[in-house]
Motif scaffolding. Structure first.
Motif, mmCIF file in Angstrom:
data_model
loop_
_atom_site.group_PDB
_atom_site.id
_atom_site.type_symbol
_atom_site.label_atom_id
_atom_site.label_comp_id
_atom_site.label_asym_id
_atom_site.label_seq_id
_atom_site.Cartn_x
_atom_site.Cartn_y
_atom_site.Cartn_z
ATOM 1 N N UNK A 8 47.930 72.567 102.713
ATOM 2 C CA UNK A 8 47.676 70.702 102.259
ATOM 3 C C UNK A 8 48.174 70.525 100.962
ATOM 4 N N UNK A 9 49.499 70.413 100.628
ATOM 5 C CA UNK A 9 49.769 69.968 99.455
ATOM 6 C C UNK A 9 49.148 69.333 98.633
ATOM 7 N N UNK A 10 48.973 68.601 97.429
ATOM 8 C CA UNK A 10 48.197 67.755 97.126
ATOM 9 C C UNK A 10 48.909 67.125 96.205
ATOM 10 N N UNK A 11 50.468 67.704 96.040
ATOM 11 C CA UNK A 11 51.723 67.171 95.231
ATOM 12 C C UNK A 11 52.469 67.438 95.482
ATOM 13 N N UNK A 12 54.081 66.227 95.186
ATOM 14 C CA UNK A 12 54.935 66.808 95.700
ATOM 15 C C UNK A 12 55.574 67.686 95.728
ATOM 16 N N UNK A 13 57.041 68.707 96.710
ATOM 17 C CA UNK A 13 57.445 69.568 96.049
ATOM 18 C C UNK A 13 58.414 70.291 96.747
ATOM 19 N N UNK A 14 59.636 70.443 96.026
ATOM 20 C CA UNK A 14 61.080 70.975 96.162
ATOM 21 C C UNK A 14 61.444 71.787 97.217
ATOM 22 N N UNK A 15 61.951 72.091 98.302
ATOM 23 C CA UNK A 15 61.717 73.262 99.052
ATOM 24 C C UNK A 15 63.079 73.149 99.214
ATOM 25 N N UNK A 20 65.354 72.972 124.835
ATOM 26 C CA UNK A 20 66.541 72.687 123.630
ATOM 27 C C UNK A 20 67.345 72.675 122.840
ATOM 28 N N UNK A 21 68.545 72.139 122.789
ATOM 29 C CA UNK A 21 69.502 72.125 122.076
ATOM 30 C C UNK A 21 69.830 71.878 121.065
ATOM 31 N N UNK A 22 70.256 72.225 120.457
ATOM 32 C CA UNK A 22 69.459 71.516 117.942
ATOM 33 C C UNK A 22 70.974 72.537 117.215
ATOM 34 N N UNK A 23 70.750 72.183 116.229
ATOM 35 C CA UNK A 23 71.553 72.565 115.787
ATOM 36 C C UNK A 23 70.935 72.062 114.519
ATOM 37 N N UNK A 24 70.887 73.225 113.227
ATOM 38 C CA UNK A 24 70.340 73.138 112.445
ATOM 39 C C UNK A 24 71.100 72.599 110.605
ATOM 40 N N UNK A 25 70.481 71.951 109.436
ATOM 41 C CA UNK A 25 71.689 71.383 108.649
ATOM 42 C C UNK A 25 70.352 72.369 107.424
ATOM 43 N N UNK A 26 71.105 72.773 106.293
ATOM 44 C CA UNK A 26 70.887 73.610 105.392
ATOM 45 C C UNK A 26 71.148 72.786 104.260
ATOM 46 N N UNK A 27 69.210 72.718 103.405
ATOM 47 C CA UNK A 27 69.673 71.773 102.399
ATOM 48 C C UNK A 27 68.137 71.490 101.883
ATOM 49 N N UNK A 28 68.071 70.691 100.424
ATOM 50 C CA UNK A 28 66.856 70.514 99.995
ATOM 51 C C UNK A 28 65.966 69.454 101.058
ATOM 52 N N UNK A 29 64.938 69.715 100.594
ATOM 53 C CA UNK A 29 63.471 69.083 101.244
ATOM 54 C C UNK A 29 62.135 68.959 100.462
ATOM 55 N N UNK A 30 62.284 67.368 99.986
ATOM 56 C CA UNK A 30 61.065 66.606 99.562
ATOM 57 C C UNK A 30 59.617 66.826 100.171
ATOM 58 N N UNK A 31 58.828 67.456 100.289
ATOM 59 C CA UNK A 31 57.956 67.245 100.408
ATOM 60 C C UNK A 31 56.406 66.761 100.245
ATOM 61 N N UNK A 32 56.354 66.256 100.467
ATOM 62 C CA UNK A 32 54.777 65.321 99.854
ATOM 63 C C UNK A 32 53.527 65.219 99.897
ATOM 64 N N UNK A 33 52.588 65.109 99.306
ATOM 65 C CA UNK A 33 51.384 65.061 99.780
ATOM 66 C C UNK A 33 50.810 64.829 100.519
ATOM 67 N N UNK A 34 50.239 65.569 101.324
ATOM 68 C CA UNK A 34 49.523 65.912 102.019
ATOM 69 C C UNK A 34 50.134 66.357 103.502
ATOM 70 N N UNK A 35 51.217 66.668 103.088
ATOM 71 C CA UNK A 35 52.438 67.922 104.068
ATOM 72 C C UNK A 35 51.854 69.351 104.625
ATOM 73 N N UNK A 36 52.010 69.767 105.160
ATOM 74 C CA UNK A 36 51.678 70.958 105.292
ATOM 75 C C UNK A 36 52.682 71.834 105.925
ATOM 76 N N UNK A 94 48.840 73.982 94.166
ATOM 77 C CA UNK A 94 50.037 73.458 95.484
ATOM 78 C C UNK A 94 48.458 72.490 96.609
ATOM 79 N N UNK A 95 47.850 73.722 96.762
ATOM 80 C CA UNK A 95 46.625 73.522 97.515
ATOM 81 C C UNK A 95 45.867 73.930 98.006
#
Length: 506
Positions: free
Chosen positions: A393-400, A426-442, A498-499
Motif C-alpha cells: 500500500x503506497x504511502x506517497x504518490x508514484x509514477x508508473x 470480456x472484450x477489451x483493449x489496452x492503452x500504454x501510458x503513464x499512470x500516477x498512483x496516489x497514497x493508499x493505492x496498491x 514506498x510502503x
C-alpha cells in the motif's frame, strides 16, 4: 472400530463423534496428532489429523526434503459422507501399523470433516448456506478461508479432494427415466495456466496410473466427465475455473486430484442404508490407491510440485497467461458414448453425447511486473491477505508505466450444461501510458510464488477474475481501475520508502 462400523452402518456419526474418534486414535499413537485449523460458520471445530513417522513434521508441520506432504480433504459437501468415513478407516489402519510404507515416504494431513455444518445439518452447504466448494476466488466463507490457510500452513505437495456424485438427477431420472452410471471418476488440475511441468506430470502420468490402479482392483474408474443431468446435453471435463480447490491448489504449484464416487439412489435395495458400506469401500480404495502411487513416486512428485511452487513456467515460451479459458467441441472426437441405466428395468445402455472436452486457451497476456489497484483499496487489501498474496500500500504518490484496460463489451460465456453459474467473456483493449498512483493505492508484485494465481484473479480479461463473483461486479464498459504495471522509464518501486510489503494473512 470407526463409529460407522460400530453402529453396524445403520447411522452416520455426527461431526463430534468423528472428532472424538480421531482424537482417540491420536492419543494411542505417537504417529498421529490432532491440530485445530479453524471453526465453521455454525461454530463447529475443524481439525486436521497429522500422521507421520517423522517427529519433526509432527512438531513443526513443515515440508521435509525426503518426504512428500499430502493434504486429504473430505466432506466439503456435507451430504457426501463416504469420503469422511474412508479417511477415518485409513487413519485407523495406519494407527494399527498397516500400510507402513506410506508413513515412511509421506507426511499426511487428513481433514475428515471440511464442512462439519453440512454433515450435522444433512445438507450440501455450511450453516450460512454457502457452497464452500466453489468459493476459492471470493473467499466469502470461513471454511474456504481456513482451508486456504491450511494450504499455506502445511504447504502440501499433493492435494486430494473427496466427493460423491448422486446418480439420481431431476430431469434425467424423473422426466427421462435414466440414472447415471458412474463408479469412480478422477480429475486433476486442468486449467491451462497451471505450471506446464506440473500439468504434464498429473495428466500424463498420475491420472492414467490412478485410473488403471483402481480399475485393476475391481472398481470401474474413469476420467471425469462431469454431471450428466439430461439427455442431449454437452459433456466436458471437470471445470476449468480456479473457484474450485482442484485448480486453485494446482495454480499454487501443487499436484491436485479430485475423486467423485457413486452416491447411490435412496430408493435402491442395498445391504446397508443407501449402500454406505460399499460407498466407503470405493472411497477407501481410491484414497489408498492414490497414496500408494504417491509413495512409490514420491521423489518425482516432490520435485515437480516444489519446482512449480518455486518457479512457475507457462506452457508457451514466454511467461504468459491465457485469460479467456473455456471448453469447445472436440472435432477429433465430436461425440462420446457414455453408459446410463434405465430406472425401470436396470438395463445398461450407451448414449451418445456431444463432446465438449476440448480446452480453448484464448488471449495470451504476458505476466507484468505488477498490478496496480485504485478502487476499494482497503477491501482489496483484506482479500489479498486472505489469499496470502504479497502486496504494498503506497504511502506517497508514484509514477508508473502502465496499461489502461478499456472494456468494450461483455458477452455471456457459453453454458455447457444447465445450472452452471453465468460468467462473462470480456472484450477489451489496452492503452500504454503513464499512470500516477496516489497514497493508499496498491501494488501487487508478480515476482512471488502466487503471482500467476494473483494475475488470473486481478486481471478483468480473465475468465477467473474476482469481478465475476457476487459482490464484486466491477465489470462494465469503460476504463478499469486495475492496471498491469510495465517496465519503462517510470518504474514502480517496492522499497520501504514506498510502503510496507504485506506478506501474510492476519
Amino acid at each position: 472400530m470407526t463409529p460407522l462400523k460400530k453402529a453396524n452402518y445403520l447411522s452416520l456419526p455426527d461431526s463430534r463423534d468423528i472428532d472424538h474418534y480421531l482424537f482417540t486414535l491420536a492419543e494411542h499413537s505417537d504417529r498421529a496428532r490432532m491440530v485445530h485449523i479453524g471453526t465453521s460458520a455454525g461454530g463447529r471445530p475443524v481439525h486436521a489429523l497429522l500422521m507421520s513417522s517423522s517427529p519433526a513434521f509432527m512438531r513443526h508441520y513443515r515440508p521435509e526434503p525426503g518426504k512428500a506432504t499430502v493434504l486429504v480433504l473430505a466432506a466439503q459437501h456435507g451430504n457426501e459422507p463416504a469420503g469422511a468415513e474412508a479417511v477415518q478407516q485409513l487413519a485407523q489402519e495406519l494407527t494399527l501399523g498397516r500400510h507402513e510404507a506410506l508413513l515412511k515416504r509421506l507426511n499426511l494431513v487428513l481433514v475428515a470433516m471440511a464442512n462439519p455444518d453440512g454433515r450435522d445439518l444433512s445438507r450440501r452447504h455450511n450453516a450460512n448456506d454457502e457452497n464452500t466448494n466453489i468459493d476459492y476466488v471470493a473467499l466469502n466463507a470461513g471454511e474456504t478461508r481456513l482451508l486456504v490457510n491450511t494450504l499455506q500452513r502445511f504447504d502440501p505437495d499433493l492435494v486430494y479432494d473427496a466427493h460423491e456424485s448422486g446418480i439420481w438427477k431431476r430431469v434425467l431420472t424423473r422426466e427421462q427415466g435414466w440414472l447415471t452410471d458412474v463408479e469412480v471418476q478422477f480429475e486433476v488440475g486442468n486449467n491451462p495456466n497451471i505450471d506446464a511441468r506440473l500439468q504434464d506430470y498429473t495428466a500424463g502420468f498420475l491420472l492414467p496410473a490412478l485410473i488403471s490402479k483402481v480399475s485393476e482392483a475391481g472398481v470401474r474408474a474413469e476420467a471425469y466427465r462431469g454431471e450428466i443431468t439430461q439427455l442431449g446435453q454437452r459433456v466436458a471435463r471437470g471445470g476449468l475455473g480456479i473457484t474450485n480447490l482442484r485448480n486453485y491448489a494446482a495454480m499454487q504449484g501443487r499436484v491436485s486430484v479430485l475423486v467423485e464416487s457413486r452416491l447411490d439412489n435412496k430408493s435402491g435395495s442395498y445391504a446397508t442404508p443407501r449402500n454406505i458400506a460399499e460407498r466407503v469401500r470405493k472411497q477407501h480404495l481410491a484414497l489408498l490407491s492414490l497414496l500408494q502411487l504417491a509413495a512409490t513416486d514420491s521423489r518425482r512428485l516432490m520435485a515437480v510440485s516444489r519446482q512449480a511452487r518455486a518457479q512457475w513456467q507457462s506452457a508457451g515460451a514466454d511467461r504468459s497467461l491465457s485469460m479467456d479459458v473455456h471448453f469447445a467441441r472436440n472435432h477429433a472426437e465430436p461425440e462420446v458414448r457414455l453408459p446410463l441405466v434405465r430406472l425401470s428395468s436396470g438395463e445398461r445402455r450407451y448414449h451418445e453425447f456431444v463432446n465438449y472436452n476440448a480446452i480453448v486457451a484464448g488471449e495470451q497476456v504476458l505476466l507484468p511486473p505488477a498490478y496496480a489497484i485504485t478502487r476499494e483499496r482497503e477491501r482489496m487489501a483484506r482479500w489479498l491477505e486472505r489469499h496470502h498474496i504479497r502486496f504494498m500500500t503506497l504511502r506517497a504518490p508514484q509514477d508508473v508505466r502502465a496499461e489502461r484496460i478499456l472494456i468494450e463489451a461483455l458477452q455471456p460465456q457459453p453454458r455447457i450444461k444447465p445450472g452452471v453459474r453465468e460468467k462473462w467473456r470480456v472484450q477489451a483493449r489496452t492503452e500504454a501510458g503513464e499512470l500516477r498512483l496516489g497514497p493508499g493505492d496498491i501494488l501487487v508484485p508478480m515476482d512471488q510464488p502466487l503471482g500467476p494465481l494473483a494475475a488470473m484473479m486481478l486481471d478483468p480479461r480473465s475468465a477467473n477474475a474476482l469481478y465475476q463473483e457476487a459482490g464484486w461486479r466491477w465489470l462494465k464498459p469503460g476504463p478499469f481501475p486495475v492496471f498491469p504495471v510495465n517496465p519503462g522509464k517510470a518504474r514502480y518501486s517496492t522499497s520501504q520508502d514506498s510502503g510496507d510489503l504485506v506478506t501474510a494473512a492476519p
